[in-house]
Design an enzyme around this catalytic site. Sequence first.
Site, mmCIF file in Angstrom:
data_model
loop_
_atom_site.group_PDB
_atom_site.id
_atom_site.type_symbol
_atom_site.label_atom_id
_atom_site.label_comp_id
_atom_site.label_asym_id
_atom_site.label_seq_id
_atom_site.Cartn_x
_atom_site.Cartn_y
_atom_site.Cartn_z
ATOM 1 N N VAL A 1 0.847 -1.196 0.000
ATOM 2 C CA VAL A 1 0.000 0.000 0.000
ATOM 3 C C VAL A 1 0.884 1.248 0.000
ATOM 4 C CG1 VAL A 1 -2.030 -1.040 1.079
ATOM 5 C CG2 VAL A 1 -0.193 -0.137 2.535
ATOM 6 N N ARG B 1 3.987 2.574 -2.646
ATOM 7 C CA ARG B 1 4.006 3.000 -4.039
ATOM 8 C C ARG B 1 4.484 1.815 -4.870
ATOM 9 N NH1 ARG B 1 1.177 6.605 -2.858
ATOM 10 N NH2 ARG B 1 1.451 8.855 -3.184
ATOM 11 N N GLU C 1 0.036 2.721 -13.549
ATOM 12 C CA GLU C 1 -1.391 2.723 -13.227
ATOM 13 C C GLU C 1 -2.170 3.485 -14.289
ATOM 14 O OE1 GLU C 1 -2.016 4.134 -9.242
ATOM 15 O OE2 GLU C 1 -0.716 2.625 -8.347
ATOM 16 N N HIS D 1 -5.770 1.036 -6.449
ATOM 17 C CA HIS D 1 -5.281 2.191 -5.682
ATOM 18 C C HIS D 1 -6.427 2.846 -4.904
ATOM 19 C CE1 HIS D 1 -1.750 5.257 -5.663
ATOM 20 N NE2 HIS D 1 -2.407 5.285 -4.516
ATOM 21 N N VAL D 2 -7.110 2.023 -4.123
ATOM 22 C CA VAL D 2 -8.271 2.506 -3.372
ATOM 23 C C VAL D 2 -8.109 2.332 -1.856
ATOM 24 C CG1 VAL D 2 -9.889 2.127 -5.262
ATOM 25 C CG2 VAL D 2 -9.461 0.283 -3.622
#
Length: 315
Positions: free
Chosen positions: A231, A233, A262, A281-282
């Site tokens: 979580v 990068r 992404e 990416h949430v």
Amino acid sequence: MTDRPTVLVPHLVMARGTEPMAAAIRERLEEVDLRAATEEAGTLEHAPDAEVVVTHRLSDALLEAASDLRWVHSLSAGLDHLDFDRLAERGLILTNSSGIHAQPIGEHVLGALLHFERRFDRAVAQQHRQEWDRFGAGELADRTVAVVGVGAIGTRVVELCDAVGAETVGVKRDPTDAPDALADCVTPDRLGEALERADCAVLACPLTEETRGLIDADALAALGEGVLVNVARGAVLDEDALIEALDAGELRGAALDVFAEEPLPEESPLWGFDNVLITPHVAGTTPHYWERAADQFAENYRRYVAGEDLVNRHL
């Protein structure tokens, strides 16, 4: 610095638009001189008057136009997208939003760890096949979790793991400033040692030159048959090395919320692994985002006007 600095929320602030952030700031700072732009033309129109910019992204055009700019407040915790040298050359203050994502990301990590420990991946697959086949599952309380990066997010991960009985080992530049819930905390030069002790590893460190590619083939080999959660990068992790480890069956699983590119390309082999949990990416999403972000900025704004030290300052 003026007594009533002009604050600009540019059009770049969020995909959902600037108004939620602007409204939240106005609720907390009734006398603030705030300009909110909905498109680039508005951003550049207000930029010359702006002493403070609150944003996720800082374009070259905005930076050039904001001749009176003194303080940039980033609405994200990560700052790897900003040109530190350029901001430093102009003598700008830089703060970030470290801490506001700690709770949702901490919960996301806990969910990912439980996903593999309680074998929810198998449960979902069987449900889709309408298959009743009982299976065993483990307990996270029996595991040791290495948390790489013990800032606000890493600390919350440690606390939540501790709450379910898991032992945690931290990797942090300054182990003397580590949360009490950690069983142990080591410096980054002992990363391999921490991973060898761990059944699971959580990446929660910022992306810097020191952490870029930190989790490489050697680090993954040290983790062995463990679970990896990223979580941080995408560039903290060597994705090619991860794919090789997954192909070889060396990892129990991986939960990935961030990626080197992404959106994750359709051709990425990561899509094809049954033991990889992919989220777009949430991890930091939360219904409380605006209020937490505005609370943090408002506190720093009051400090700025009063000439006091700002929190989460990086320049």
